[in-house]
Design an enzyme around this catalytic site. Structure first.
Site, PDB file in Angstrom:
ATOM      1  CD  GLU A   1      10.464  -8.102   5.304  1.00  0.00           C
ATOM      2  OE1 GLU A   1      11.424  -8.834   5.975  1.00  0.00           O
ATOM      3  OE2 GLU A   1       9.792  -6.960   6.158  1.00  0.00           O
TER       4      GLU A   1
ATOM      5  NE  ARG B   1      10.460   5.651   8.649  1.00  0.00           N
ATOM      6  CZ  ARG B   1       9.296   5.418   7.845  1.00  0.00           C
ATOM      7  NH1 ARG B   1       9.533   4.381   6.955  1.00  0.00           N
ATOM      8  NH2 ARG B   1       8.416   6.147   8.076  1.00  0.00           N
TER       9      ARG B   1
ATOM     10  NE  ARG C   1       6.770   4.238   9.769  1.00  0.00           N
ATOM     11  CZ  ARG C   1       5.863   4.275   9.197  1.00  0.00           C
ATOM     12  NH1 ARG C   1       5.526   3.526   8.412  1.00  0.00           N
ATOM     13  NH2 ARG C   1       5.251   5.460   9.187  1.00  0.00           N
TER      14      ARG C   1
ATOM     15  N   PRO D   1       0.770  -1.139  -0.009  1.00  0.00           N
ATOM     16  CG  PRO D   1      -0.188  -1.181   2.049  1.00  0.00           C
ATOM     17  CD  PRO D   1       0.492  -2.097   1.149  1.00  0.00           C
ATOM     18  CG  ASN D   2      -0.347   4.446   1.292  1.00  0.00           C
ATOM     19  OD1 ASN D   2      -1.205   4.758   0.712  1.00  0.00           O
ATOM     20  ND2 ASN D   2      -0.259   4.014   2.575  1.00  0.00           N
TER      21      ASN D   2
ATOM     22  CG  HIS E   1      10.957  -2.916   4.466  1.00  0.00           C
ATOM     23  ND1 HIS E   1       9.643  -2.740   4.293  1.00  0.00           N
ATOM     24  CD2 HIS E   1      11.280  -3.931   4.987  1.00  0.00           C
ATOM     25  CE1 HIS E   1       9.064  -3.627   4.939  1.00  0.00           C
ATOM     26  NE2 HIS E   1      10.235  -4.470   5.235  1.00  0.00           N
ATOM     27  CG  LEU E   2      11.592   2.227  -0.800  1.00  0.00           C
ATOM     28  CD1 LEU E   2      10.078   2.483  -0.581  1.00  0.00           C
ATOM     29  CD2 LEU E   2      12.237   2.768  -2.036  1.00  0.00           C
ATOM     30  CB  SER E   3      12.559   3.699   5.385  1.00  0.00           C
ATOM     31  OG  SER E   3      11.502   2.721   5.665  1.00  0.00           O
TER      32      SER E   3
ATOM     33  CE1 TYR F   1       9.104   4.735   3.069  1.00  0.00           C
ATOM     34  CE2 TYR F   1       7.365   6.654   3.250  1.00  0.00           C
ATOM     35  CZ  TYR F   1       8.094   5.473   3.831  1.00  0.00           C
ATOM     36  OH  TYR F   1       7.352   4.858   4.918  1.00  0.00           O
TER      37      TYR F   1
ATOM     38  NE  ARG G   1       4.076   6.666   1.839  1.00  0.00           N
ATOM     39  CZ  ARG G   1       4.247   5.354   2.105  1.00  0.00           C
ATOM     40  NH1 ARG G   1       4.690   4.438   1.490  1.00  0.00           N
ATOM     41  NH2 ARG G   1       4.084   4.794   3.388  1.00  0.00           N
TER      42      ARG G   1
ATOM     43  CG  HIS H   1       4.970  -2.260  10.269  1.00  0.00           C
ATOM     44  ND1 HIS H   1       6.528  -2.525  10.361  1.00  0.00           N
ATOM     45  CD2 HIS H   1       5.261  -1.208   9.472  1.00  0.00           C
ATOM     46  CE1 HIS H   1       7.121  -1.735   9.625  1.00  0.00           C
ATOM     47  NE2 HIS H   1       6.292  -0.991   8.995  1.00  0.00           N
TER      48      HIS H   1
ATOM     49  CB  ALA I   1       1.380   0.064   6.159  1.00  0.00           C
TER      50      ALA I   1
ATOM     51  CG  ASP J   1      -0.776 -17.103   8.607  1.00  0.00           C
ATOM     52  OD1 ASP J   1       0.155 -17.051   9.279  1.00  0.00           O
ATOM     53  OD2 ASP J   1      -2.051 -16.943   9.259  1.00  0.00           O
TER      54      ASP J   1
ATOM     55  CG  ASN K   1       8.343  -2.309   0.342  1.00  0.00           C
ATOM     56  OD1 ASN K   1       7.822  -2.507   1.543  1.00  0.00           O
ATOM     57  ND2 ASN K   1       8.848  -1.456  -0.067  1.00  0.00           N
TER      58      ASN K   1
HETATM   59  C1  DQA Z   1       8.275   0.771   3.849  1.00  0.00           C
HETATM   60  C2  DQA Z   1       8.353   0.937   5.610  1.00  0.00           C
HETATM   61  C3  DQA Z   1       6.989   0.826   5.890  1.00  0.00           C
HETATM   62  O1  DQA Z   1       6.962   1.167   7.469  1.00  0.00           O
HETATM   63  C4  DQA Z   1       5.837   2.093   5.358  1.00  0.00           C
HETATM   64  O2  DQA Z   1       4.685   1.594   6.071  1.00  0.00           O
HETATM   65  C5  DQA Z   1       5.627   1.740   3.852  1.00  0.00           C
HETATM   66  C6  DQA Z   1       7.545   1.771   3.157  1.00  0.00           C
HETATM   67  C7  DQA Z   1       9.486   1.049   3.279  1.00  0.00           C
HETATM   68  O3  DQA Z   1       9.885   0.587   2.081  1.00  0.00           O
HETATM   69  O4  DQA Z   1      10.393   1.642   3.903  1.00  0.00           O
HETATM   70  O5  DQA Z   1       4.844   2.007   3.320  1.00  0.00           O
HETATM   71  O6  DQA Z   1       8.068  -0.612   3.726  1.00  0.00           O
END
Ligand code: DQA
Length: 143
Positions: free
Chosen positions: A98, A107, A111, A10-11, A100-102, A23, A18, A80, A77, A87, A74
């Site tokens: 897996e 953080r 998270r 998501p997002n 993640h950008l950050s 990010y 964003r 978490h 959100a 599952d 990725n």
């Molecule tokens: C994220 C980190 C998550 O906490 C956050 O909700 C995201 C992006 C990352 O790629 O850093 O949407 O997965």
């Protein structure tokens, strides 16, 4: 040709605009183009999906079992919160990386826990858009 499924949670369709301080300014389209370049070079086939819906991500992973050799995800959100995505990965038995950008561990406290990391082969985080390319190369190497 080996097939890999890439899922952006998501997002992530908003990348580029964003929270750029966290990010970066790279868009999802640019990330996907970089991933496609690597896949072309190494001769693997990529299917790339973005979804804002947990159930849709669960369905994608469920259908991936016999179709794909690996999953690059990725979960955003849902990292978490989603027992359902965790599952689904376990149920499908699909080899998962897996990303993640950050750096989620530097953080907010909420998270700092990933429900996905324990069921992934490995996790790459904190390198911005490079987390994806590093993750894809690592996944292809495992396959
Ligand atoms: C994220 C980190 C998550 O906490 C956050 O909700 C995201 C992006 C990352 O790629 O850093 O949407 O997965």
């Amino acid at each position: 040709m080996k097939k890999i499924l890439v899922i952006h949670g998501p997002n992530l369709h908003l990348l580029g605009q964003r929270e750029p301080a966290i990010y970066g300014r790279v868009t999802l389209k640019q990330i996907n183009n970089e991933l496609r370049k690597i896949a072309q070079k190494i001769k693997v086939s990529l299917t790339i999906k973005q979804s804002n819906h947990e159930g849709e991500i669960v369905d994608l992973i469920g259908k991936a079992k016999f179709k794909y050799a690996g999953l690059l995800i990725n979960p955003a959100a849902y990292t978490h919160t989603s027992v359902a995505i965790r599952d689904a990965i376990l149920a499908s038995g699909i080899l998962t990386v897996e990303v993640h950008l950050s750096n989620i561990y530097s953080r907010e406290e909420f998270r700092q826990k990933s429900l996905i990391s324990p069921v992934a082969k490995g996790t790459i985080l904190g390198f911005g858009a490079n987390s994806y390319t590093l993750g894809l190369v690592a996944l292809i190497d495992l396959i």
